[in-house]
Design an enzyme around this catalytic site. Structure first.
Site, PDB file in Angstrom:
ATOM      1  NE  ARG A  36       0.105  16.005   5.214  1.00 28.12           N
ATOM      2  CZ  ARG A  36      -1.029  16.644   5.472  1.00 28.12           C
ATOM      3  NH1 ARG A  36      -1.000  17.909   5.839  1.00 28.12           N
ATOM      4  NH2 ARG A  36      -2.178  16.025   5.336  1.00 28.12           N
ATOM      5  CE  LYS A 197     -19.782  15.677  13.621  1.00 25.71           C
ATOM      6  NZ  LYS A 197     -19.681  17.009  13.024  1.00 25.71           N
ATOM      7  N   GLY A 347      -6.761  11.610   8.779  1.00 23.27           N
ATOM      8  CA  GLY A 347      -5.815  12.284   9.666  1.00 23.27           C
ATOM      9  C   GLY A 347      -5.654  11.598  11.009  1.00 23.27           C
ATOM     10  N   GLY A 370      -8.561  14.223   3.810  1.00 19.71           N
ATOM     11  CA  GLY A 370      -9.736  14.572   3.017  1.00 19.71           C
ATOM     12  C   GLY A 370      -9.648  14.048   1.592  1.00 19.71           C
TER      13      GLY A 370
HETATM   14  P1  ADP Z   1     -10.093  10.399  10.522  1.00 24.36           P
HETATM   15  O1  ADP Z   1      -9.421  11.718  10.789  1.00 24.36           O
HETATM   16  O2  ADP Z   1      -9.128   9.246  10.617  1.00 24.36           O
HETATM   17  O3  ADP Z   1     -10.888  10.397   9.248  1.00 24.36           O
HETATM   18  P2  ADP Z   1     -12.348  11.091  12.171  1.00 24.36           P
HETATM   19  O4  ADP Z   1     -11.911  12.506  12.120  1.00 24.36           O
HETATM   20  O5  ADP Z   1     -13.578  10.710  11.449  1.00 24.36           O
HETATM   21  O6  ADP Z   1     -11.133  10.125  11.714  1.00 24.36           O
HETATM   22  O7  ADP Z   1     -12.607  10.656  13.679  1.00 24.36           O
HETATM   23  C1  ADP Z   1     -11.623  10.691  14.664  1.00 24.36           C
HETATM   24  C2  ADP Z   1     -12.203  11.077  16.003  1.00 24.36           C
HETATM   25  O8  ADP Z   1     -13.289  10.220  16.349  1.00 24.36           O
HETATM   26  C3  ADP Z   1     -11.188  10.961  17.095  1.00 24.36           C
HETATM   27  O9  ADP Z   1     -10.946  12.238  17.622  1.00 24.36           O
HETATM   28  C4  ADP Z   1     -11.857  10.050  18.119  1.00 24.36           C
HETATM   29  O10 ADP Z   1     -11.670  10.493  19.458  1.00 24.36           O
HETATM   30  C5  ADP Z   1     -13.319  10.143  17.740  1.00 24.36           C
HETATM   31  N1  ADP Z   1     -14.060   8.979  18.210  1.00 24.36           N
HETATM   32  C6  ADP Z   1     -13.857   7.691  17.907  1.00 24.36           C
HETATM   33  N2  ADP Z   1     -14.706   6.889  18.569  1.00 24.36           N
HETATM   34  C7  ADP Z   1     -15.486   7.685  19.326  1.00 24.36           C
HETATM   35  C8  ADP Z   1     -16.563   7.453  20.229  1.00 24.36           C
HETATM   36  N3  ADP Z   1     -16.980   6.234  20.504  1.00 24.36           N
HETATM   37  N4  ADP Z   1     -17.138   8.536  20.807  1.00 24.36           N
HETATM   38  C9  ADP Z   1     -16.695   9.781  20.527  1.00 24.36           C
HETATM   39  N5  ADP Z   1     -15.689  10.064  19.688  1.00 24.36           N
HETATM   40  C10 ADP Z   1     -15.087   9.035  19.085  1.00 24.36           C
HETATM   41 MG    MG Z   2     -10.169  13.583  11.557  1.00 17.32          MG
END
Ligand code: ADP
Ligand code: MG
Length: 392
Positions: A36, A197, A347, A370
């Site tokens: 960053r 989620k 992230g 975000g």
């Molecule tokens: P980002 O930060 O890129 O927006 P998220 O925060 O939504 O992504 O999700 C990332 C997390 O999702 C990671 O910590 C990963 O371990 C978890 N994850 C991905 N697939 C699974 C799964 N099948 N079961 C449980 N956790 C998962």
């Molecule tokens: Mg995340």
């Protein structure tokens, strides 16, 4: 971008308050990831080359509206000095008489870095008095903190209302890439969504379904869709409250929404846990899906390789554990090799791409998790909305 740019300001000899996103990870007094800081350098270097006097401000971590030694900006100042190869005058406060005195005595060389904005309760409250104190330090204001643009805080909104304002180069670049993807994507436009989620990303899914030709869904969120299809999901992560919505989304999307055909399952989410690959509709009881399987990597890969535009958010599996990282790796490599305009936001997604050393293969890596998701949802970012439109 239709916002006024730092290029449109007459900055020579002026004090320019620059909101940067220096919210970086720090361990033992050292910055462990300076991405960053690096991404803010073009704006800072431009201001220096134009003879301006940049005064930088950022938040760092989540101090509780008061000074906290853990979150002082000193390690950031040291790293910034190394990267910039110029003097960084780091102050121990962000506003007030001490700061005003230091600025009056400043020789105008290099840059000033103010203390963590979140040491002040007025920051997150967007308190007018705090904003006024900040505005008193400078002639002009530039926002280059895309990662904080979704927050209506004093350093992102309050002060922008008080000084002639513009967007920095990083903010501009972020918005230009996201706009290109959202407003006028070259087709086919393939969106890839994963992560933890469905509930976090419902708005993002809906927005992307309106714009993308294909939506590939992996990560934990696919199990809520599996359940909506009537599959057994074992002990996979499922959000029962969202099964109905998942069903509706699948119905309206039809074939444009593509789910995994196989998954890697284990009984525990642990390094070294026994794992196997099973068909999507064959998850055994007591096992949980932790990654997309090889057939899915191939299937997703075919969509990705024919894409001209790609937006990716969310890892395909628990990439933090080696055994469940292959899906994310396969998708990342496919995106890297696609030749499409590729934008990665989020992230953990960005962390995954970085871990694989594929950052330079992507067209754009967003610095704002975000903020990028809120933008994709179609929400206005307060820190952007407040900036004036370009003239003429
Ligand atoms: P980002 O930060 O890129 O927006 P998220 O925060 O939504 O992504 O999700 C990332 C997390 O999702 C990671 O910590 C990963 O371990 C978890 N994850 C991905 N697939 C699974 C799964 N099948 N079961 C449980 N956790 C998962
Ligand atoms: Mg995340």
């Amino acid at each position: 971008m239709n916002k006024r740019s730092v290029r449109d300001l007459d900055v020579r000899g002026k004090r320019v308050l620059v909101r940067v996103d220096f919210n970086v990870p720090i361990k033992d007094g050292r910055v462990t990831d300076d991405t960053r800081i690096r991404r803010a350098l073009p704006t800072i270097r431009y201001l220096l080359s134009e003879g301006a006097r940049p005064i930088l401000i950022s938040h760092l971590g989540r101090p509780k509206g008061e000074p906290d030694p853990k979150y002082r900006m000193d390690p950031v100042a040291r790293r910034l000095g190394e990267l910039l190869d110029r003097q960084v005058l780091k102050l121990d406060e962000a506003v007030g008489p001490e700061v005003e005195r230091a600025l009056a005595e400043w020789d105008g060389q290099g840059v000033v870095l103010l203390e963590n904005s979140r040491f002040y309760p007025g920051e997150t409250k967007n308190d007018p008095e705090f904003a006024r104190q900040l505005a008193a330090l400078a002639d002009l204001y530039v926002n280059d903190a895309f990662g904080a643009a979704h927050r209506a805080h004093a350093t992102t909104v309050g002060v922008a209302e008080l000084l002639p304002s513009a967007a920095g180069f990083l903010l501009e670049e972020e918005l230009d890439y996201l706009d290109a993807v959202l407003e006028s994507p070259e087709r086919p436009f393939v969106a890839i969504l994963g992560g933890a989620k469905v509930s976090d990303k419902l708005g993002v899914i809906k927005s992307l379904l309106e714009r993308a030709d294909t939506l590939l869904v992996g990560g934990a969120m696919c199990f809520t869709f599996f359940k909506a299809r009537g599959y057994e999901v074992g002990s996979s992560l499922v959000e029962d409250d969202y099964v109905e919505q998942a069903k509706e989304l699948m119905e309206s999307a039809g074939e444009r929404l593509v789910l995994p055909v196989d998954v890697v399952v284990a009984r525990e989410m642990e390094e070294g846990a026994e794992s196997r690959t099973v068909p999507a509709d064959g998850i055994p009881e007591g096992w949980m899906g932790l990654d997309i399987g090889p057939k899915t990597v191939e299937l997703f890969g075919r969509h990705i390789s024919s894409a001209r535009t790609i937006f990716w958010n969310g890892p395909m599996g628990v990439f933090e554990i080696e055994a469940f990282a292959k899906g994310t790796e396969g998708v990342a490599k496919a995106v890297a090799e696609s030749g499409a305009t590729s934008v990665v936001g989020g992230g953990d997604s960005v962390a995954a791409v970085r871990k694989l050393g594929l950052e330079d293969e992507m067209s754009h890596i967003s610095t704002g998790g975000g903020a990028s998701l809120e933008y994709v949802e179609g929400r206005e970012l307060p820190g952007v909305a407040v900036l004036p439109e370009k003239e003429g």
